[in-house]
Design a protein around this motif. Structure first.
Motif, PDB file in Angstrom:
ATOM      1  N   GLY A  29       0.787  -1.211  -0.128  1.00 44.13           N
ATOM      2  CA  GLY A  29      -0.003   0.322  -0.180  1.00 44.13           C
ATOM      3  C   GLY A  29       0.655   1.175  -0.088  1.00 44.13           C
ATOM      4  O   GLY A  29       2.047   1.374  -0.527  1.00 44.13           O
ATOM      5  N   SER A  30       0.287   2.253   0.602  1.00 38.10           N
ATOM      6  CA  SER A  30       1.151   3.451   0.693  1.00 38.10           C
ATOM      7  C   SER A  30       1.868   3.788   1.927  1.00 38.10           C
ATOM      8  O   SER A  30       2.477   4.738   2.109  1.00 38.10           O
ATOM      9  CB  SER A  30       0.046   4.763   0.469  1.00 38.10           C
ATOM     10  OG  SER A  30      -1.020   4.739   1.302  1.00 38.10           O
ATOM     11  N   GLY A  31       1.758   2.729   2.827  1.00 38.75           N
ATOM     12  CA  GLY A  31       2.230   2.781   4.052  1.00 38.75           C
ATOM     13  C   GLY A  31       3.576   2.147   3.982  1.00 38.75           C
ATOM     14  O   GLY A  31       4.373   2.082   5.248  1.00 38.75           O
ATOM     15  N   GLU A  88      -2.523  12.678  -5.777  1.00 41.00           N
ATOM     16  CA  GLU A  88      -2.480  11.904  -4.524  1.00 41.00           C
ATOM     17  C   GLU A  88      -3.734  11.280  -4.255  1.00 41.00           C
ATOM     18  O   GLU A  88      -3.808  10.254  -3.291  1.00 41.00           O
ATOM     19  CB  GLU A  88      -2.114  13.131  -3.559  1.00 41.00           C
ATOM     20  CG  GLU A  88      -1.133  13.947  -3.607  1.00 41.00           C
ATOM     21  CD  GLU A  88       0.198  13.230  -3.188  1.00 41.00           C
ATOM     22  OE1 GLU A  88       0.064  12.249  -2.581  1.00 41.00           O
ATOM     23  OE2 GLU A  88       1.238  13.743  -3.759  1.00 41.00           O
ATOM     24  N   GLY A  89      -4.898  11.643  -4.601  1.00 43.96           N
ATOM     25  CA  GLY A  89      -6.336  11.046  -4.074  1.00 43.96           C
ATOM     26  C   GLY A  89      -6.213   9.347  -4.779  1.00 43.96           C
ATOM     27  O   GLY A  89      -6.954   8.847  -4.674  1.00 43.96           O
ATOM     28  N   LEU A  90      -5.130   9.171  -5.747  1.00 43.81           N
ATOM     29  CA  LEU A  90      -5.222   7.971  -6.403  1.00 43.81           C
ATOM     30  C   LEU A  90      -4.383   6.997  -5.680  1.00 43.81           C
ATOM     31  O   LEU A  90      -3.973   5.819  -6.196  1.00 43.81           O
ATOM     32  CB  LEU A  90      -4.942   7.766  -7.812  1.00 43.81           C
ATOM     33  CG  LEU A  90      -5.730   8.917  -8.671  1.00 43.81           C
ATOM     34  CD1 LEU A  90      -5.155   8.915 -10.346  1.00 43.81           C
ATOM     35  CD2 LEU A  90      -7.470   8.090  -8.785  1.00 43.81           C
ATOM     36  N   LEU A  91      -3.832   7.332  -4.487  1.00 49.59           N
ATOM     37  CA  LEU A  91      -2.904   6.616  -3.745  1.00 49.59           C
ATOM     38  C   LEU A  91      -3.592   5.124  -3.471  1.00 49.59           C
ATOM     39  O   LEU A  91      -4.775   4.947  -3.256  1.00 49.59           O
ATOM     40  CB  LEU A  91      -2.454   7.295  -2.535  1.00 49.59           C
ATOM     41  CG  LEU A  91      -1.230   7.919  -2.379  1.00 49.59           C
ATOM     42  CD1 LEU A  91      -1.217   9.025  -1.306  1.00 49.59           C
ATOM     43  CD2 LEU A  91       0.059   7.428  -2.617  1.00 49.59           C
ATOM     44  N   GLU A  92      -2.837   4.057  -3.223  1.00 50.52           N
ATOM     45  CA  GLU A  92      -3.290   2.841  -2.664  1.00 50.52           C
ATOM     46  C   GLU A  92      -3.527   3.195  -1.188  1.00 50.52           C
ATOM     47  O   GLU A  92      -3.109   3.937  -0.479  1.00 50.52           O
ATOM     48  CB  GLU A  92      -2.298   1.778  -2.955  1.00 50.52           C
ATOM     49  CG  GLU A  92      -2.703   0.529  -2.121  1.00 50.52           C
ATOM     50  CD  GLU A  92      -3.905  -0.313  -2.955  1.00 50.52           C
ATOM     51  OE1 GLU A  92      -5.013   0.419  -2.658  1.00 50.52           O
ATOM     52  OE2 GLU A  92      -3.878  -1.124  -3.604  1.00 50.52           O
ATOM     53  N   ALA A  93      -4.394   2.360  -0.604  1.00 54.68           N
ATOM     54  CA  ALA A  93      -4.592   2.496   0.852  1.00 54.68           C
ATOM     55  C   ALA A  93      -3.535   2.019   1.604  1.00 54.68           C
ATOM     56  O   ALA A  93      -2.332   1.409   1.052  1.00 54.68           O
ATOM     57  CB  ALA A  93      -5.808   1.370   1.153  1.00 54.68           C
ATOM     58  N   ASP A  94      -3.287   2.391   2.837  1.00 56.32           N
ATOM     59  CA  ASP A  94      -2.085   2.255   3.771  1.00 56.32           C
ATOM     60  C   ASP A  94      -2.772   0.955   4.535  1.00 56.32           C
ATOM     61  O   ASP A  94      -3.933   1.159   5.166  1.00 56.32           O
ATOM     62  CB  ASP A  94      -2.100   3.224   4.652  1.00 56.32           C
ATOM     63  CG  ASP A  94      -0.855   3.231   5.643  1.00 56.32           C
ATOM     64  OD1 ASP A  94      -0.504   2.025   5.950  1.00 56.32           O
ATOM     65  OD2 ASP A  94      -0.370   4.046   6.215  1.00 56.32           O
ATOM     66  N   PHE A  95      -1.930  -0.063   4.514  1.00 54.12           N
ATOM     67  CA  PHE A  95      -2.425  -1.265   5.376  1.00 54.12           C
ATOM     68  C   PHE A  95      -1.623  -1.196   6.692  1.00 54.12           C
ATOM     69  O   PHE A  95      -1.751  -2.534   7.227  1.00 54.12           O
ATOM     70  CB  PHE A  95      -2.099  -2.533   4.364  1.00 54.12           C
ATOM     71  CG  PHE A  95      -2.782  -2.636   3.161  1.00 54.12           C
ATOM     72  CD1 PHE A  95      -4.057  -2.707   3.069  1.00 54.12           C
ATOM     73  CD2 PHE A  95      -2.245  -2.281   1.877  1.00 54.12           C
ATOM     74  CE1 PHE A  95      -4.997  -2.919   1.845  1.00 54.12           C
ATOM     75  CE2 PHE A  95      -2.805  -2.144   0.641  1.00 54.12           C
ATOM     76  CZ  PHE A  95      -4.197  -2.579   0.636  1.00 54.12           C
ATOM     77  N   GLY A  96      -0.981  -0.382   7.184  1.00 53.98           N
ATOM     78  CA  GLY A  96      -0.394  -0.288   8.569  1.00 53.98           C
ATOM     79  C   GLY A  96       0.572  -1.516   8.595  1.00 53.98           C
ATOM     80  O   GLY A  96       1.374  -1.762   7.576  1.00 53.98           O
TER      81      GLY A  96
END
Length: 212
Positions: A29-31, A88-96
């Motif tokens: 993701g983004s995280g 920036e709105g098209l980022l993947e989710a952050d999965f922690g």
């Protein structure tokens, strides 16, 4: 004959090409890390670019800021002779803390949290990640901005599984659970058209014919 206002605005949805994590089916993701395309992924990006160049009539290329999407989008932008825009709105989710794990590993290590995530779009993955509700809000905002800016045109949107599935789900008016019931392979192309009233029509889903 359609007037300008009746010409639909079309979003071509391209998932980024493979990375090392994609091939191993690990959450990326983004995280977590920001992996580049693998050699296979670069070939997939070029194949998608060739398909889009042959299709023609693409007016803009917009990408998630993550490297795998920028590299995929850049290949298409070169072929189409268009400037690449970042959203920036098209980022993947952050999965922690789930970042880098497979679904099987998440299910084994975090069974309660994983079940909650599958059940509710408000659940936060990996303790510190981003809920699917949050993903939906920002993706819908990006979609609305694109539809307003490129009315009657065709836009290539290069993004990730969660944002692209969300765009398809919203187009269909399907419930959040539908996110887990669609396949979007690496470098696949989907297509959604929107009329002047914002009504959506899914025209193509998970096309990988250019990769064969």
């Amino acid at each position: 004959m359609m007037s300008g206002s009746e010409i639909p605005t079309t979003l071509l949805l391209l998932r980024h090409g493979e990375t090392a994590l994609t091939a191993e089916k690990r959450l990326s993701g983004s995280g977590g890390s920001d992996p580049a395309l693998s050699e296979i992924g670069r070939r997939q990006a070029e194949a998608a670019a060739e398909l889009l160049a042959a299709r023609g009539a693409v007016h803009a290329v917009v990408s998630s800021p993550l490297r795998r999407c920028r590299e995929t989008a850049a290949a298409a932008a070169r072929r189409l002779s268009l400037q690449l825009r970042i959203d920036e709105g098209l980022l993947e989710a952050d999965f922690g803390v789930w970042e880098g794990l497979t679904f099987a590993e998440v299910r084994e290590r975090y069974p309660v949290e994983f079940a909650a995530w599958l059940e509710s779009p408000a659940a936060v993955p990996g303790g510190t990640g981003e809920s699917l509700d949050s993903v939906t809000r920002r993706v819908a905002l990006s979609r609305d901005k694109l539809l307003a800016r490129y009315q009657g045109q065709t836009v290539l949107v290069v993004s990730h599984v969660a944002p692209l599935r969300t765009l398809v789900r919203l187009a269909l008016g399907a419930p959040p659970a539908a996110l887990f019931r669609m396949e979007l392979a690496a470098a696949s192309v989907s297509e959604v058209a929107y009329d002047g009233n914002g009504n959506a029509s899914l025209r193509l889903l998970n096309d990988t014919s250019h990769l064969r």
